[in-house]
Motif scaffolding. Structure first.
Motif, PDB file in Angstrom:
ATOM      1  N   PRO A  31     -24.415 -14.836  28.654  1.00 59.00           N
ATOM      2  CA  PRO A  31     -23.226 -15.333  29.358  1.00 59.00           C
ATOM      3  C   PRO A  31     -22.144 -15.846  28.419  1.00 59.00           C
ATOM      4  O   PRO A  31     -20.959 -15.782  28.731  1.00 59.00           O
ATOM      5  N   MET A  32     -22.552 -16.338  27.236  1.00 62.30           N
ATOM      6  CA  MET A  32     -21.574 -16.778  26.244  1.00 62.30           C
ATOM      7  C   MET A  32     -20.677 -15.601  25.862  1.00 62.30           C
ATOM      8  O   MET A  32     -19.451 -15.718  25.852  1.00 62.30           O
ATOM      9  N   ALA A  33     -21.285 -14.481  25.571  1.00 63.80           N
ATOM     10  CA  ALA A  33     -20.527 -13.286  25.200  1.00 63.80           C
ATOM     11  C   ALA A  33     -19.789 -12.713  26.407  1.00 63.80           C
ATOM     12  O   ALA A  33     -18.629 -12.303  26.291  1.00 63.80           O
ATOM     13  N   GLY A  34     -20.454 -12.681  27.553  1.00 63.21           N
ATOM     14  CA  GLY A  34     -19.851 -12.081  28.745  1.00 63.21           C
ATOM     15  C   GLY A  34     -18.611 -12.814  29.223  1.00 63.21           C
ATOM     16  O   GLY A  34     -17.575 -12.192  29.494  1.00 63.21           O
ATOM     17  N   MET A  35     -18.688 -14.132  29.331  1.00 68.46           N
ATOM     18  CA  MET A  35     -17.540 -14.899  29.822  1.00 68.46           C
ATOM     19  C   MET A  35     -16.371 -14.800  28.842  1.00 68.46           C
ATOM     20  O   MET A  35     -15.222 -14.642  29.250  1.00 68.46           O
ATOM     21  N   SER A  36     -16.667 -14.871  27.555  1.00 66.93           N
ATOM     22  CA  SER A  36     -15.611 -14.753  26.554  1.00 66.93           C
ATOM     23  C   SER A  36     -14.981 -13.369  26.613  1.00 66.93           C
ATOM     24  O   SER A  36     -13.758 -13.221  26.489  1.00 66.93           O
ATOM     25  N   THR A 158     -24.108 -23.273  30.609  1.00 66.63           N
ATOM     26  CA  THR A 158     -23.720 -23.859  29.325  1.00 66.63           C
ATOM     27  C   THR A 158     -23.275 -22.777  28.359  1.00 66.63           C
ATOM     28  O   THR A 158     -22.284 -22.946  27.644  1.00 66.63           O
ATOM     29  N   GLY A 159     -23.997 -21.669  28.324  1.00 67.71           N
ATOM     30  CA  GLY A 159     -23.626 -20.576  27.434  1.00 67.71           C
ATOM     31  C   GLY A 159     -22.240 -20.055  27.741  1.00 67.71           C
ATOM     32  O   GLY A 159     -21.411 -19.883  26.835  1.00 67.71           O
ATOM     33  N   ALA A 160     -21.962 -19.808  29.022  1.00 67.60           N
ATOM     34  CA  ALA A 160     -20.648 -19.278  29.407  1.00 67.60           C
ATOM     35  C   ALA A 160     -19.541 -20.258  29.051  1.00 67.60           C
ATOM     36  O   ALA A 160     -18.519 -19.871  28.465  1.00 67.60           O
ATOM     37  N   THR A 161     -19.745 -21.522  29.360  1.00 67.40           N
ATOM     38  CA  THR A 161     -18.716 -22.530  29.120  1.00 67.40           C
ATOM     39  C   THR A 161     -18.518 -22.795  27.636  1.00 67.40           C
ATOM     40  O   THR A 161     -17.390 -22.826  27.136  1.00 67.40           O
ATOM     41  N   LEU A 162     -19.623 -22.988  26.939  1.00 74.17           N
ATOM     42  CA  LEU A 162     -19.550 -23.300  25.519  1.00 74.17           C
ATOM     43  C   LEU A 162     -18.988 -22.125  24.709  1.00 74.17           C
ATOM     44  O   LEU A 162     -18.164 -22.314  23.810  1.00 74.17           O
ATOM     45  N   GLY A 163     -19.418 -20.919  25.038  1.00 73.67           N
ATOM     46  CA  GLY A 163     -18.924 -19.747  24.324  1.00 73.67           C
ATOM     47  C   GLY A 163     -17.420 -19.594  24.451  1.00 73.67           C
ATOM     48  O   GLY A 163     -16.719 -19.350  23.468  1.00 73.67           O
ATOM     49  N   LEU A 164     -16.917 -19.744  25.673  1.00 74.54           N
ATOM     50  CA  LEU A 164     -15.477 -19.612  25.880  1.00 74.54           C
ATOM     51  C   LEU A 164     -14.730 -20.729  25.165  1.00 74.54           C
ATOM     52  O   LEU A 164     -13.714 -20.482  24.517  1.00 74.54           O
TER      53      LEU A 164
END
Length: 189
Positions: A31-36, A158-164
């Motif tokens: 999700p970190m990569a996907g959201m970004s 957390t991954g999505a939010t933190l990555g972005l």
């Protein structure tokens, strides 16, 4: 002296199993990569390629359709291949899609580069996320099922939010002193 609670909110034994711990990490990084990717690619399509919001939404349609299609096929694939190979294949496809997106330039068109990257990301997301759920939940002891599911959702959010947040901060720092047209800075920074 305080003692540890008899039933902690987050039992650390959830991370003792290597497969489950790796799936948690993957559920954070995916999700970190996907959201970004969604954020920056939307910026690219609208500000560099000149698409309006509706056209940008349609540009993401191949990915969305493949995520949906894979979510329908994964119940048939899991008994045949197992969750680990499926999750690994999905992760590799997502990485391939992200690597392709690093090749974008101001002149890049939708076909073939963006389209192929969207296809890889859609297949990868659809193929990876359901098996990761299986790896995490099937290996968790029944007494820890609620906590295991909570950690899964926390890792995803957390991954999505933190990555972005990290990538927008890095992008902001990189472009603070950049010169040139805004659409060129968006691609080259």
């Amino acid at each position: 002296m305080r003692t540890a609670p008899a039933q902690p909110l987050l039992p650390l034994r959830l991370f003792a199993d290597r497969n489950r711990a790796a799936a948690y990490v993957n559920f954070c990084l995916g999700p970190m990569a996907g959201m970004s990717m969604f954020f920056f690619l939307s910026q690219y399509l609208q500000h560099v390629r000149g698409m309006n919001a509706l056209a940008t939404g349609f540009a993401f349609l191949p990915m969305a359709l493949l995520v949906f299609t894979m979510s329908r096929l994964i119940p048939r694939l899991l008994p045949r291949f197992g969750p680990k190979p499926a999750a690994l294949a999905g992760t590799v496809l997502m990485i391939g899609g992200l690597v392709l997106l690093t090749r974008l330039t101001v002149e890049s068109g939708y076909f073939p580069l963006l389209f192929v990257a969207m296809v890889l990301m859609g297949l990868g997301m659809g193929l990876a996320f359901a098996p990761l759920n299986v790896i995490i939940m099937a290996t968790a002891p029944s007494r820890d099922a609620g906590a295991a599911g909570g950690v899964l959702q926390t890792m995803r959010q957390t991954g999505a939010t933190l990555g972005l947040a990290i990538l927008v901060t890095v992008f902001g720092s990189a472009t603070r002193t950049a010169t040139g047209a805004p659409h060129q800075i968006l691609v080259t920074a």
